[in-house]
Design a protein around this motif. Structure first.
Motif, PDB file in Angstrom:
ATOM      1  N   GLN A 108       1.277  -1.257   0.095  1.00 26.33           N
ATOM      2  CA  GLN A 108       0.118   0.061   0.495  1.00 26.33           C
ATOM      3  C   GLN A 108       0.885   1.788   0.249  1.00 26.33           C
ATOM      4  O   GLN A 108       2.279   1.622   0.848  1.00 26.33           O
ATOM      5  CB  GLN A 108      -0.818  -0.101   1.003  1.00 26.33           C
ATOM      6  CG  GLN A 108      -2.246  -1.139   1.330  1.00 26.33           C
ATOM      7  CD  GLN A 108      -3.426  -0.924   2.521  1.00 26.33           C
ATOM      8  OE1 GLN A 108      -2.548   0.099   3.391  1.00 26.33           O
ATOM      9  NE2 GLN A 108      -3.742  -1.868   2.309  1.00 26.33           N
ATOM     10  N   ASP A 109       0.577   2.550  -1.181  1.00 24.34           N
ATOM     11  CA  ASP A 109       1.284   3.570  -0.305  1.00 24.34           C
ATOM     12  C   ASP A 109       1.150   4.448   0.543  1.00 24.34           C
ATOM     13  O   ASP A 109      -0.003   4.206   0.855  1.00 24.34           O
ATOM     14  CB  ASP A 109       0.441   4.385  -2.128  1.00 24.34           C
ATOM     15  CG  ASP A 109       1.579   3.431  -3.349  1.00 24.34           C
ATOM     16  OD1 ASP A 109       2.221   2.899  -3.938  1.00 24.34           O
ATOM     17  OD2 ASP A 109       0.109   3.822  -4.158  1.00 24.34           O
ATOM     18  N   THR A 152       0.159   7.038   3.177  1.00 26.20           N
ATOM     19  CA  THR A 152      -1.551   7.906   2.610  1.00 26.20           C
ATOM     20  C   THR A 152      -0.617   9.624   2.914  1.00 26.20           C
ATOM     21  O   THR A 152       0.531   9.421   2.845  1.00 26.20           O
ATOM     22  CB  THR A 152      -1.947   8.031   5.009  1.00 26.20           C
ATOM     23  OG1 THR A 152      -2.554   6.681   4.833  1.00 26.20           O
ATOM     24  CG2 THR A 152      -3.205   9.397   4.240  1.00 26.20           C
ATOM     25  N   ASP A 173       9.318  -0.600   1.206  1.00 26.02           N
ATOM     26  CA  ASP A 173       8.247  -0.720   1.734  1.00 26.02           C
ATOM     27  C   ASP A 173       8.633  -2.357   2.489  1.00 26.02           C
ATOM     28  O   ASP A 173       8.150  -3.635   2.202  1.00 26.02           O
ATOM     29  CB  ASP A 173       6.888  -1.286   0.807  1.00 26.02           C
ATOM     30  CG  ASP A 173       6.305   0.001   0.782  1.00 26.02           C
ATOM     31  OD1 ASP A 173       6.491   0.793   1.661  1.00 26.02           O
ATOM     32  OD2 ASP A 173       5.308  -0.403  -0.215  1.00 26.02           O
TER      33      ASP A 173
END
Length: 414
Positions: A2-3, A5, A297
């Motif tokens: 997930q990128d 926020t 990540d």
């Protein structure tokens, strides 16, 4: 994967009011009919701080440009191919000063053009073999056929040395190039060229894996770049942009349709120098990977020292010191070149805002990106207008973006 926020500009030392100047700039180009559509993404501190899209990605179908629009990134493919090369370098498969003839024997006995004509050209023997580093830095003596400025360019066109349109194989196009003379002695001059396409073939030969498979499985998918590939599958064509150029009347004219063009089906040849399509979100992940020193990540593709080597100038001076470049996706004065990126050496000499050590490149359809490690900043410009020299988009956007920096770079980095 997930990128992160998105954050507010002020949270990472950017000024919202000044960033809105970018939006006005974008709207002005669209409203003037000079661009069908464009998007700009600004990231700092490991997150996207500002992102905007304006106009249309397809004029005939009235489809809006959006952050998830897929575009041809052309030469913005080169840094990803260079990462693949450096991954094999880290595995001990070769050294950067190794002659490529160790793996690509078709480059043995190269000759350098000195004069003559297409039918009867004159040459001298190359003083040494082309090295892996020569290919990474565009100092191999190769060229591009589309430049139409030298006899070697003409030979490339005559013999079909074009990785974008070839319907044979990567190996066959490389072999055609190797059968032609070099434009300059290896290492002597900087000439923007098919060198990164040759590197794609090198990756395939060294790894034993087809280049497109290697890049897709070892780099693109591991970085979570979900919409990046060498063609656009049917279920994504609604998000694919058409490509334009200025027609004789000065208006935008379609040159490659999103649904009917060559990217709408698998390509025979995977061009490591310019074959990928991508999105703003995907390329932002690549920029974060470089800013993070080879990790994203928790997925590490390169060691941080390898990334540092890639983003260091490898030329003797700037591009202007390396012969007389005929074309590139960068200006020449004050700009050097690393292993797959241009490298800012002197903003004053380049006559543009920037930071020494910043790396960048662009694509033929006026796309661009730059990564500024000192400012913990990356910027991505996506549009579809050829050629990239048609409008001064990159220089204008650099000024607008750097003018929005108001605080020092955040210390925290994802």
């Amino acid at each position: 994967m997930q990128d992160p926020t998105p954050v507010t500009p002020e949270a990472v030392g950017l000024c919202s009011e000044r960033l809105e100047r970018i939006d006005a700039w974008m709207r002005a180009y669209v409203e003037a009919g000079k661009l069908a559509g464009l998007s700009v993404t600004v990231g700092r501190g490991g997150a996207v701080a500002w992102s905007r899209a304006r106009g249309l990605c397809d004029l005939d179908r009235n489809r809006p440009m959006a952050p998830e629009t897929i575009v041809r990134i052309y030469s913005m493919t080169k840094p990803l191919t260079s990462v693949a090369v450096m991954m094999l370098y880290e595995e001990g498969r070769f050294q950067l000063d190794d002659p490529v003839t160790r793996f690509l024997p078709e480059f043995r006995g190269m000759r350098v053009l000195t004069g003559g004509s297409r039918r009867k050209w004159e040459s001298v023997p190359a003083e040494r073999d082309i090295t892996v580093r020569d290919l990474l830095t565009h100092t191999a003596g190769l060229t591009y056929g589309f430049m139409e400025s030298t006899l070697v360019d003409a030979m490339y066109r005559d013999e079909g040395v074009d990785f974008q349109t070839a319907e044979t194989s990567l190996a066959e196009v490389v072999a055609k190039a190797a059968a032609l003379p070099l434009l300059s002695q290896p290492g002597a001059e900087w000439n923007y060229s098919i060198a990164t396409d040759v590197l794609g073939h090198l990756v395939a030969v060294v790894s034993g894996i087809p280049f497109d498979v290697f890049l897709r499985e070892r780099v693109i998918r591991r970085l979570g770049m979900r919409d990046t590939d060498f063609h656009v599958p049917p279920d994504k064509l609604d998000r694919f942009a058409s490509n334009y150029a200025f027609g004789p009347d000065g208006r935008l004219a379609l040159i490659d349709d999103a649904r009917e063009g060559r990217y709408a089906r698998p390509r025979a040849v995977a061009s490591g120098g310019g074959g990928l399509v991508s999105t703003a979100a995907d390329y932002a992940r690549f920029c974060r990977f470089i800013l993070n020193g080879g990790d994203l990540d928790g997925v590490r593709l390169l060691g941080r020292k390898s990334v540092a080597l890639m983003t260091t100038n490898h030329l003797r001076g700037d591009l202007a010191d390396m012969g007389q470049p005929r074309f590139s996706e960068s200006s020449y004065s004050g700009i050097g070149f690393g292993l797959g990126f241009s490298v800012m050496l002197d903003p004053a000499k380049a006559q543009i805002l920037g930071t020494p050590g910043e790396v960048a490149w662009g694509g033929a359809a006026s796309t661009a990106f730059w990564i500024d490690p000192a400012e913990d900043l990356f910027v991505i410009l996506l549009t579809q207008l050829m050629p990239s020299s048609a409008l001064p988009l990159r220089r204008e956007l650099r000024v607008l973006t750097y003018a929005a920096l108001v605080d020092q770079a955040p210390s925290a980095r994802r």
